[in-house]
Design an enzyme around this catalytic site. Structure first.
Site, PDB file in Angstrom:
ATOM      1  CE  LYS A   1      -3.873   1.905   2.721  1.00 32.21           C
ATOM      2  NZ  LYS A   1      -4.672   1.734   3.949  1.00 32.21           N
TER       3      LYS A   1
ATOM      4  CB  SER B   1      -7.987   3.630   3.026  1.00 30.95           C
ATOM      5  OG  SER B   1      -7.216   3.058   4.042  1.00 30.95           O
TER       6      SER B   1
ATOM      7  CB  SER C   1      -8.200   0.926   6.041  1.00 35.80           C
ATOM      8  OG  SER C   1      -8.929   2.131   6.081  1.00 35.80           O
TER       9      SER C   1
END
Lengths: 95, 479
Positions: free
Chosen positions: B78, B153, B177
């Protein structure tokens, strides 16, 4: 409803420049979120200690010595400065 | 080469038997990305040079390194986790030009164990969002239905695993997330206990709630990655020594594990099709004679969400103060002639921070400001104590909690972007976990049409082993 003056005050504290449109939008949106969190007012919090931290760690310290491996990182950090003079970060005058 | 069936162990076996070289593996995955990522948008940066040089080094030293636990296994990271010498944007325009000066500890550990990094994945800006639509660049689509969100996210992380762009990914979870995109994309996602995984090198959002965790194809893979990335790190003083995990009660056999269903996560709150799938999972457990009881955690949903938005925004307002156009990242000084230093802050932040980010910084600034601190922040902290105590009470009766990850099916792009609050409500079943410092796993439990549905297992701090045990059992019975 949170006032325009309050929104501008918060934006000032947060160091964010907002457009007129943004001020109006944030007035609406922040008010709606603050309305949602009102539900916490009904809860009995008497005698409750605030929960600041999930772990039982305390005073984690290390010796104040420079680690050699982190020196190469220093060069890279300096290379990221938007404006610099030799190894100094250059900024606008404060006074 | 069919990529969809590869887990860490099945791919490693193929590589160890010399059926395929690491270089060929990497090439196959990049080919797949090239073919399909245009329409999904999982990656922000591809690290081809790094991946191929790692692959070549691993192939060259095959005999010496072949027993590394992740030998040749491609993964994605990420883009709020630092990978040295590569761009790290946090999904934001303000870090569009930022090159990471060091590796996050978790990245270092995965590299040491033979993992091959393919690229940095897309995310909601500064990890603020539940759909992936808050990325300053472009939204990540759900590989199962391109008209729907991937969840956020860690949107790119989940999509990259689901779309077979890599075998696993690293994401971060502050209020779901990792778990929400895992659920929406049909993969496994673990939010580890706070303190088990180092946050050194993770771009901070809410420091008392953030944790890095794996997104994988199987529970076994999640366990493997967790074991590699977890453990005390002298560079992160909020990490804890391993011996906490080895408690006796976390070694219970499957049949002795007691599971609780918190009623606040069920009664009338779910889409009927999801309710059916969850009931199927419960029946699987009941058939094995595992004890299932109803419990209650009254303030862990709506009130927890309210607490979260005050506590998280307050921490965000402090953590994002550093993005000021001075030390790194985008700066207004290249675009405007300014008089004062403070103008650099106001203008840089005003121009380069996204709407949602500004919203949360403002809310947090308000909650901590003079005159409001006690009514908002301090009150929220006390309610957080109540939530923690309610979970503790439930865990006296049971070992794990079972809930849906999300009350509905993955939603459509644009469906929740008009009203911030409707987006915030997506985290309703997951947020309590971070506030109480617990651990949780989302695993796929079936599909409605072609839309994946996830089930959540929640455990006491450091009880990941129990979660893996039950998770693997459910996974096996879902095949």
């Amino acid at each position: 409803m949170i006032s325009k003056k309050e929104v501008l005050h918060i934006a000032n504290l947060a160091r964010i420049k907002l457009s007129q449109k943004e001020v109006r939008e944030f007035q609406r949106e922040l008010s709606s979120i603050l309305d949602y969190v009102k539900k916490l007012k009904k809860i009995d919090i008497s005698k409750k200690e605030p929960f600041f931290y999930p772990l039982i760690l305390k005073n984690i310290t290390r010796e104040d010595k420079i680690k050699e491996t982190l020196l190469k990182t220093r060069k890279k950090i300096i290379s990221l400065f938007p404006k610099r003079e030799r190894n100094y970060l250059k900024v606008k005058a404060i006074l | 080469m069919k990529l969809e069936n590869f887990t860490i162990s099945s791919l490693k076996e193929k590589i160890k038997k010399k059926e395929i070289s690491v270089k060929e593996v990497v090439k196959n995955y990049f080919d797949q990305i090239e073919k399909e990522d245009e329409k999904i948008g999982a990656f922000l940066t591809l690290t081809k040079e790094l991946a191929f040089s790692t692959a070549e080094r691993l192939d060259r030293n095959f005999e010496k390194l072949k027993n590394l636990p992740l030998f040749g296994i491609p993964f994605s990271i990420k883009d709020n986790i630092l990978l040295e010498n590569e761009k790290c944007t946090a999904g934001s325009k303000i870090l569009e030009n930022f090159i990471a000066p060091y590796d996050a500890t978790v990245v270092k550990r995965l590299k040491e164990k033979g993992g091959v990094i393919l690229g940095k994945t897309n995310l909601d800006e500064f990890a603020m969002g539940s759909s992936g639509e808050n990325s300053a660049f472009f939204p990540t689509k759900n590989p199962h239905d391109l008209k729907r969100v991937a969840g956020g996210s860690s949107s790119g992380s989940a999509a990259s695993v689901a779309a077979n762009f890599c075998v696993f990914s690293l994401g971060s979870d502050t209020a779901g997330s990792i778990r929400l995109p895992a659920s929406f994309c049909g993969v496994v996602g673990l939010k580890p206990t706070y303190g088990t995984v180092s946050r050194y090198g993770l771009i901070a959002m809410a420091s008392s709630l953030d944790q890095i965790g794996p997104l994988t194809k199987t529970v076994k893979d999640a366990k493997l990655v967790f074991e590699i990335i977890s453990g005390r790190d002298p560079l992160d003083s909020t990490t804890i020594k391993e011996y906490y995990y080895k408690k006796k009660e976390f070694k219970k056999p499957l049949k002795k594990i007691k599971i609780g269903l918190p009623k606040e996560y069920f009664k009338g709150k779910l889409n009927k099709t999801i309710e059916k799938l969850i009931e199927k999972e419960i029946k699987i457990l009941e058939k094995e004679k595992i004890k299932i009881t109803e419990v209650s955690i009254p303030h862990s949903t709506d009130e927890a969400l309210a607490v979260y938005h005050i506590v998280m925004s307050s921490e965000v307002s402090a953590n994002l103060a550093r993005y000021d156009g001075i030390k790194y990242g985008k700066s207004i000084i290249f675009e405007k002639e300014l008089e004062k230093l403070t103008e650099v802050y106001f203008e840089t932040r005003g121009k380069y921070l996204g709407k949602e980010v500004k919203r949360r910084v403002m809310l947090g600034t308000f909650a901590l400001s003079s005159g409001y601190y006690e009514a908002y922040y301090l009150r929220a902290k006390k309610v957080q104590r109540i939530i923690k105590e309610e979970f503790e009470k439930a865990f006296k009766k049971v070992d794990l909690l079972l809930t849906p990850t999300f009350p509905d099916l993955p939603f459509k792009l644009g469906e929740k972007t008009r009203d911030p609050l409707s987006m915030y409500l997506s985290d309703i079943f997951m947020v309590g976990v971070n506030l109480a410092g617990l651990c949780a796993l989302s695993l796929p439990c079936g599909k409605v049409g072609n839309l994946p549905v996830g089930i959540q297992l929640i455990g006491n701090p450091f009880s990941e082993n129990l979660i893996f045990k039950v998770g693997e059992f459910l996974e096996k019975n879902n095949e």
